[in-house]
Design a protein around this motif. Structure first.
Motif, PDB file in Angstrom:
ATOM      1  N   ALA A   1      43.090  36.125  34.546  1.00  0.00           N
ATOM      2  CA  ALA A   1      43.200  34.805  33.930  1.00  0.00           C
ATOM      3  C   ALA A   1      42.330  34.724  32.684  1.00  0.00           C
ATOM      4  O   ALA A   1      42.725  34.142  31.663  1.00  0.00           O
ATOM      5  CB  ALA A   1      42.803  33.723  34.935  1.00  0.00           C
ATOM      6  N   LEU A   2      41.135  35.324  32.749  1.00  0.00           N
ATOM      7  CA  LEU A   2      40.226  35.306  31.606  1.00  0.00           C
ATOM      8  C   LEU A   2      40.828  36.045  30.420  1.00  0.00           C
ATOM      9  O   LEU A   2      40.739  35.586  29.272  1.00  0.00           O
ATOM     10  CB  LEU A   2      38.889  35.937  31.994  1.00  0.00           C
ATOM     11  CG  LEU A   2      37.821  36.023  30.904  1.00  0.00           C
ATOM     12  CD1 LEU A   2      37.380  34.627  30.491  1.00  0.00           C
ATOM     13  CD2 LEU A   2      36.623  36.837  31.395  1.00  0.00           C
ATOM     14  N   GLU A   3      41.462  37.165  30.683  1.00  0.00           N
ATOM     15  CA  GLU A   3      42.096  37.938  29.610  1.00  0.00           C
ATOM     16  C   GLU A   3      43.142  37.100  28.879  1.00  0.00           C
ATOM     17  O   GLU A   3      43.243  37.127  27.647  1.00  0.00           O
ATOM     18  CB  GLU A   3      42.730  39.195  30.212  1.00  0.00           C
ATOM     19  CG  GLU A   3      43.431  40.081  29.206  1.00  0.00           C
ATOM     20  CD  GLU A   3      44.105  41.272  29.884  1.00  0.00           C
ATOM     21  OE1 GLU A   3      44.984  41.878  29.251  1.00  0.00           O
ATOM     22  OE2 GLU A   3      43.751  41.579  31.035  1.00  0.00           O
ATOM     23  N   LEU A   4      43.918  36.334  29.645  1.00  0.00           N
ATOM     24  CA  LEU A   4      44.942  35.484  29.041  1.00  0.00           C
ATOM     25  C   LEU A   4      44.333  34.294  28.316  1.00  0.00           C
ATOM     26  O   LEU A   4      44.887  33.808  27.324  1.00  0.00           O
ATOM     27  CB  LEU A   4      45.913  35.000  30.123  1.00  0.00           C
ATOM     28  CG  LEU A   4      46.750  36.091  30.809  1.00  0.00           C
ATOM     29  CD1 LEU A   4      47.507  35.507  31.989  1.00  0.00           C
ATOM     30  CD2 LEU A   4      47.711  36.734  29.825  1.00  0.00           C
ATOM     31  N   ALA A   5      43.184  33.825  28.801  1.00  0.00           N
ATOM     32  CA  ALA A   5      42.553  32.647  28.200  1.00  0.00           C
ATOM     33  C   ALA A   5      42.045  32.918  26.798  1.00  0.00           C
ATOM     34  O   ALA A   5      42.000  32.011  25.950  1.00  0.00           O
ATOM     35  CB  ALA A   5      41.413  32.153  29.086  1.00  0.00           C
ATOM     36  N   PHE A   6      41.652  34.149  26.510  1.00  0.00           N
ATOM     37  CA  PHE A   6      41.105  34.470  25.202  1.00  0.00           C
ATOM     38  C   PHE A   6      42.135  34.289  24.076  1.00  0.00           C
ATOM     39  O   PHE A   6      41.767  34.190  22.911  1.00  0.00           O
ATOM     40  CB  PHE A   6      40.562  35.901  25.183  1.00  0.00           C
ATOM     41  CG  PHE A   6      39.182  36.024  25.757  1.00  0.00           C
ATOM     42  CD1 PHE A   6      38.117  35.364  25.168  1.00  0.00           C
ATOM     43  CD2 PHE A   6      38.944  36.792  26.886  1.00  0.00           C
ATOM     44  CE1 PHE A   6      36.831  35.477  25.687  1.00  0.00           C
ATOM     45  CE2 PHE A   6      37.664  36.909  27.414  1.00  0.00           C
ATOM     46  CZ  PHE A   6      36.604  36.243  26.817  1.00  0.00           C
ATOM     47  N   ASP A   7      43.423  34.275  24.434  1.00  0.00           N
ATOM     48  CA  ASP A   7      44.470  34.146  23.415  1.00  0.00           C
ATOM     49  C   ASP A   7      44.861  32.693  23.162  1.00  0.00           C
ATOM     50  O   ASP A   7      45.840  32.428  22.462  1.00  0.00           O
ATOM     51  CB  ASP A   7      45.706  34.947  23.846  1.00  0.00           C
ATOM     52  CG  ASP A   7      45.449  36.451  23.831  1.00  0.00           C
ATOM     53  OD1 ASP A   7      44.623  36.886  23.009  1.00  0.00           O
ATOM     54  OD2 ASP A   7      46.056  37.162  24.644  1.00  0.00           O
ATOM     55  N   ILE A   8      44.127  31.748  23.754  1.00  0.00           N
ATOM     56  CA  ILE A   8      44.426  30.329  23.557  1.00  0.00           C
ATOM     57  C   ILE A   8      43.305  29.695  22.741  1.00  0.00           C
ATOM     58  O   ILE A   8      42.121  29.982  22.974  1.00  0.00           O
ATOM     59  CB  ILE A   8      44.568  29.593  24.909  1.00  0.00           C
ATOM     60  CG1 ILE A   8      45.590  30.300  25.809  1.00  0.00           C
ATOM     61  CG2 ILE A   8      44.985  28.144  24.693  1.00  0.00           C
ATOM     62  CD1 ILE A   8      45.691  29.702  27.203  1.00  0.00           C
TER      63      ILE A   8
ATOM     64  N   ALA B   1      50.679  28.710  33.410  1.00  0.00           N
ATOM     65  CA  ALA B   1      51.191  28.880  34.774  1.00  0.00           C
ATOM     66  C   ALA B   1      50.741  30.216  35.355  1.00  0.00           C
ATOM     67  O   ALA B   1      50.322  30.313  36.516  1.00  0.00           O
ATOM     68  CB  ALA B   1      52.716  28.775  34.784  1.00  0.00           C
ATOM     69  N   VAL B   2      50.807  31.281  34.535  1.00  0.00           N
ATOM     70  CA  VAL B   2      50.369  32.601  34.995  1.00  0.00           C
ATOM     71  C   VAL B   2      48.868  32.589  35.271  1.00  0.00           C
ATOM     72  O   VAL B   2      48.386  33.141  36.268  1.00  0.00           O
ATOM     73  CB  VAL B   2      50.717  33.670  33.946  1.00  0.00           C
ATOM     74  CG1 VAL B   2      50.120  35.020  34.349  1.00  0.00           C
ATOM     75  CG2 VAL B   2      52.228  33.801  33.803  1.00  0.00           C
ATOM     76  N   MET B   3      48.101  31.933  34.402  1.00  0.00           N
ATOM     77  CA  MET B   3      46.651  31.852  34.593  1.00  0.00           C
ATOM     78  C   MET B   3      46.299  31.110  35.878  1.00  0.00           C
ATOM     79  O   MET B   3      45.406  31.519  36.629  1.00  0.00           O
ATOM     80  CB  MET B   3      45.998  31.162  33.398  1.00  0.00           C
ATOM     81  CG  MET B   3      45.984  31.994  32.120  1.00  0.00           C
ATOM     82  SD  MET B   3      45.483  31.038  30.678  1.00  0.00           S
ATOM     83  CE  MET B   3      43.849  30.485  31.204  1.00  0.00           C
TER      84      MET B   3
ATOM     85  N   LEU C   1      44.998  33.406  43.190  1.00  0.00           N
ATOM     86  CA  LEU C   1      44.967  34.662  43.950  1.00  0.00           C
ATOM     87  C   LEU C   1      43.624  35.366  43.863  1.00  0.00           C
ATOM     88  O   LEU C   1      43.443  36.433  44.421  1.00  0.00           O
ATOM     89  CB  LEU C   1      46.076  35.597  43.428  1.00  0.00           C
ATOM     90  CG  LEU C   1      47.505  35.133  43.690  1.00  0.00           C
ATOM     91  CD1 LEU C   1      48.481  36.058  42.996  1.00  0.00           C
ATOM     92  CD2 LEU C   1      47.787  35.074  45.178  1.00  0.00           C
ATOM     93  N   GLY C   2      42.690  34.771  43.118  1.00  0.00           N
ATOM     94  CA  GLY C   2      41.386  35.399  42.967  1.00  0.00           C
ATOM     95  C   GLY C   2      41.348  36.451  41.873  1.00  0.00           C
ATOM     96  O   GLY C   2      40.395  37.223  41.786  1.00  0.00           O
TER      97      GLY C   2
END
Length: 416
Positions: free
Chosen positions: A39-46, A25-27, A33-34
């Motif tokens: 979002a990329l930083e959060l994606a690396f933890d998945i 949801a945060v991503m 919002l651009g």
């Protein structure tokens, strides 16, 4: 404030980093919002095995693809196109998360409404009927000739560029002493290109609240892409692009990264959009701004030469009571190295003398040659300090040849 809800979401995620639904949801909100890098930083933890939903997997793949990380995107499968990705969809979020997102969406909409009113950006967009050309810029023939050859001609010949697989657009940085006409040259460049001119003040972008500046940048570039050909002009770009250090805040680094991503056209092509920027202190610019594909074309805008000074003096004196025998060439010869603002100050000082004489004699006393000469002696050129600093950088920090034009100007004009 507009960032409060998003900050609350991030705080919840920090408290519950294992909550995958909340992370997605945060991503999604960050992408909406651009804030692609967040979002990329959060994606690396998945991990790919953590997600079973095809929509969610496509979304994560799109985050990596947007950042140009094709190998990582492949691990998640081929990303869907933007219109297939439910960026705004957060129905899977927990009830508490939804309650945080709802007010943030309302605030975000308010921020966007500040940027575009009636289809026009709140930044200054110049109507084509009000455009000027190089014919309106007195003197500076060398600068105009270089801009014509290196910027205007390629920008207008988009078909030729396509054949040679070279993109139009990119960035151009103009630098020089304050008050020497960088903004006017930018406007004239837009007029010569037949392009829409949009002036953006850095102060209108900067915001202390997290995410707002990035959203404003997204809005500005989006409007430029929707109204090509457009020239975006960022004055005093050093306020945004100064060299970063270990003490630079995460907020500022995020904003700079977002600006550079917009320039690079990470999400959308920037064909037909030319970014012009101006600075008085080019040596303070972060090297990331000056690398190829960004502000790799630099133009030195020197103090006005003799024809430009005479044109400025005539323009400033026009409409004021003045004697007809004013010898502009004499004042021009005495003001070498003066900026356009300095020349305007000379006319203002002479006007004050004429007003004093008028009040003392109870009759109108026009501006005369003696008043202009007196004013020229009173006003000192404001460019000397800048030229001294520029000389030092051009002499001792010019390995790339970036400041060769400054050295040539100093050699010709004898300011050492």
């Amino acid at each position: 404030m507009p960032d409060t809800a998003f900050k609350n979401l991030l705080a919840r995620l920090e408290a519950s980093p294992e909550n995958l639904t909340l992370r997605l949801a945060v991503m999604r909100r960050a992408m909406a919002l651009g804030l692609d890098s967040r979002a990329l930083e959060l994606a690396f933890d998945i991990q790919p095995n953590d997600i079973g939903s095809a929509d969610d997997r496509n979304f994560v793949a799109q985050v990596f693809a947007t950042a140009g990380l094709d190998e990582e995107a492949e691990l998640w499968g081929h990303p869907a196109t933007e219109d297939q990705i439910p960026v705004e969809a957060e129905a899977d979020a927990t009830p508490d998360t939804t309650s945080e997102i709802a007010p943030f969406e309302e605030e975000a909409a308010n921020v966007v409404s500040l940027q575009v009113v009636g289809g026009q950006s709140t930044t200054d967009a110049e109507d084509t009927d009000d455009q000027i050309s190089f014919a309106d810029v007195g003197g500076l023939e060398n600068v105009k000739r270089d801009i014509e050859r290196r910027i205007i001609a390629p920008f207008k010949q988009s078909g030729l560029l396509s054949r040679f697989r070279k993109k139009s657009g990119g960035g151009v940085l103009m630098y020089g002493p304050p008050g020497c006409g960088k903004t006017m040259i930018a406007r004239a460049t837009a007029g010569e290109c037949g392009a829409r001119f949009q002036s953006v003040a850095i102060s209108d972008i900067l915001d202390p609240y997290w995410g707002v500046a990035e959203q404003r940048l997204t809005s500005i570039f989006k409007q430029a892409r929707n109204n090509t050909p457009t020239i975006l002009f960022f004055d005093e770009i050093d306020a945004l692009g100064s060299k970063r250090s270990g003490h630079t805040s995460t907020h500022v680094s995020q904003m700079v990264s977002h600006f550079l991503a917009q320039m690079d056209g990470v999400n959308q092509r920037n064909d037909g959009v030319l970014v012009l920027a101006a600075t008085n202190i080019p040596w303070s610019m972060d090297s990331a701004f000056l690398r190829p594909g960004r502000f790799d074309r630099m133009f030195f805008v020197p103090p006005p030469d003799a024809p430009a000074r005479e044109a400025i003096l005539r323009m400033e004196l026009a409409g004021r009571p003045a004697e007809t025998n004013v010898r502009f060439e004499k004042i021009t010869a005495a003001t070498s190295g003066y900026s356009g603002a300095d020349l305007a100050q000379i006319i203002d000082a002479a006007t004050d003398l004429a007003i004093d004489a008028t009040l003392a004699s109870n009759r109108e006393v026009p501006i005369n040659m003696q008043m202009l000469e007196t004013a020229a002696k009173q006003v000192r050129p404001s460019t000397i300090d800048w030229l001294t600093t520029a000389r030092n950088h051009a002499t001792y920090s010019n390995e790339s040849g970036r400041y060769d034009d400054v050295l040539e100007f100093l050699k010709v004009n004898g300011r050492r």
